[in-house]
Design a protein around this motif. Structure first.
Motif, short mmCIF file in Angstrom:
data_model
loop_
_atom_site.label_atom_id
_atom_site.label_comp_id
_atom_site.label_asym_id
_atom_site.label_seq_id
_atom_site.Cartn_x
_atom_site.Cartn_y
_atom_site.Cartn_z
N PHE A 94 0.66 -1.12 -0.14
CA PHE A 94 0.02 -0.07 -0.02
C PHE A 94 0.97 1.17 0.10
CE2 PHE A 94 -2.52 -3.58 1.46
CZ PHE A 94 -3.66 -3.27 0.85
N CYS A 95 1.31 1.80 -1.15
CA CYS A 95 2.43 2.59 -1.36
C CYS A 95 1.83 4.03 -0.63
CB CYS A 95 2.42 2.89 -2.93
SG CYS A 95 2.77 1.53 -3.81
N LEU A 96 0.73 4.46 -0.72
CA LEU A 96 0.34 5.76 -0.19
C LEU A 96 0.53 5.82 1.23
CD1 LEU A 96 -2.58 6.64 -2.74
CD2 LEU A 96 0.11 7.17 -2.67
N GLN A 97 1.03 4.68 2.04
CA GLN A 97 1.11 4.77 3.35
C GLN A 97 2.45 5.53 3.66
OE1 GLN A 97 1.01 0.58 4.66
NE2 GLN A 97 -1.16 0.96 5.52
N CYS A 98 3.48 5.68 2.92
CA CYS A 98 4.73 5.93 3.19
C CYS A 98 4.98 7.21 2.08
CB CYS A 98 5.91 5.07 2.98
SG CYS A 98 5.74 3.80 4.32
N HIS A 99 4.73 7.06 0.71
CA HIS A 99 5.00 7.94 -0.33
C HIS A 99 3.58 8.63 -0.39
CE1 HIS A 99 8.35 5.33 -1.32
NE2 HIS A 99 7.82 4.36 -1.27
N VAL A 100 4.06 9.92 -0.36
CA VAL A 100 2.88 11.09 -0.40
C VAL A 100 3.15 12.02 -1.66
CG1 VAL A 100 2.26 10.94 2.19
CG2 VAL A 100 3.96 12.53 1.37
N PRO A 101 2.10 12.56 -2.16
CA PRO A 101 2.28 13.28 -3.25
C PRO A 101 2.96 14.92 -2.83
CG PRO A 101 -0.16 12.71 -3.11
CD PRO A 101 0.71 12.32 -2.05
N GLN A 102 3.71 15.29 -3.76
CA GLN A 102 4.19 16.37 -3.40
C GLN A 102 3.14 17.64 -3.81
OE1 GLN A 102 7.96 17.29 -5.48
NE2 GLN A 102 8.23 15.13 -5.71
N ALA A 103 2.92 18.29 -2.78
CA ALA A 103 1.93 19.61 -3.11
C ALA A 103 2.42 20.88 -2.49
CB ALA A 103 0.44 18.98 -2.47
N ASP A 104 1.84 21.96 -3.15
CA ASP A 104 2.18 23.38 -2.68
C ASP A 104 1.05 23.59 -1.58
OD1 ASP A 104 4.49 23.86 -4.16
OD2 ASP A 104 3.12 24.18 -6.12
N ALA A 105 1.42 23.13 -0.23
CA ALA A 105 0.50 23.47 0.60
C ALA A 105 1.08 24.20 1.95
CB ALA A 105 0.02 22.18 1.03
N LYS A 106 0.39 25.09 2.34
CA LYS A 106 0.78 25.56 3.47
C LYS A 106 0.75 24.80 4.71
CE LYS A 106 -2.18 28.75 4.67
NZ LYS A 106 -3.11 29.76 5.05
N PRO A 107 2.04 24.85 5.45
CA PRO A 107 1.97 24.12 6.88
C PRO A 107 0.72 24.48 7.63
CG PRO A 107 4.14 25.19 6.33
CD PRO A 107 3.10 25.76 5.69
N LEU A 108 0.25 23.10 8.43
CA LEU A 108 -0.93 23.37 9.07
C LEU A 108 -0.59 23.92 10.59
CD1 LEU A 108 -2.69 20.19 8.36
CD2 LEU A 108 -3.30 22.38 7.52
N VAL A 109 0.74 23.60 10.96
CA VAL A 109 1.33 24.16 12.16
C VAL A 109 2.64 24.83 11.86
CG1 VAL A 109 -0.13 22.66 13.63
CG2 VAL A 109 1.97 21.93 13.00
#
Length: 151
Positions: free
Chosen positions: A125-140
């Motif tokens: 289940f690849c997406l447990q470790c490998h996540v997409p790169q996204a331009d996203a503001k940090p939540l904290v």
């Protein structure tokens, strides 16, 4: 066992009594979360999808043994016990044809270190470790510094 069941019933009865007396509410009480101050009983609209980085525009790894980030959109990728869309491009068989990186040989190792003929169930289940790169503001707030050797 009887004591445990008794304690659980006592908690449930106390909670019911407090709710009946108006001491428990569903309001957020001014606490902000990722849903902001939305009442938990009200279904809030879904957050906007993040903008995925384009192929070739890659983030560097930030720490040793960090799983590579996914540099492409994976929306609608099917990954379940019967199908894994990631393997259509990244399997040893297809990687060179698809010009995609091959999955690591470590993904074929069982927990006891034995090498398997297929991707290990614990690495399937690849997406447990490998996540997409996204331009996203940090939540904290974050003061993390990358490992010097990776600069």
């Amino acid at each position: 066992m009887k004591k445990l069941i008794g304690a659980m019933l006592a908690c449930l009865m106390a909670g019911s009594l407090m709710a009946a007396q108006g001491q428990i509410t569903t309001e957020s009480g001014g606490v902000k979360s990722l849903r902001n101050s939305a009442d938990l009983a009200v279904e809030a609209p879904a957050a906007q999808l993040k903008n995925f980085r384009k192929d070739g525009d890659l983030y560097d790894r930030q720490y040793m043994h960090q799983p590579p980030l996914v540099p492409h959109d994976i929306r609608n990728y099917e990954i379940d016990t019967k199908v894994n869309k990631c393997l259509a491009c990244h399997s040893f068989k297809n990687a060179s044809v698809m010009k995609a990186p091959k999955i690591s040989p470590t993904h074929f190792e069982a927990r006891d270190g034995m090498t398997l003929g297929e991707v290990s169930p614990r690495r399937y289940f690849c997406l447990q470790c490998h996540v997409p790169q996204a331009d996203a503001k940090p939540l904290v707030g974050n003061s993390f510094k990358p490992v010097e050797a990776l600069n």
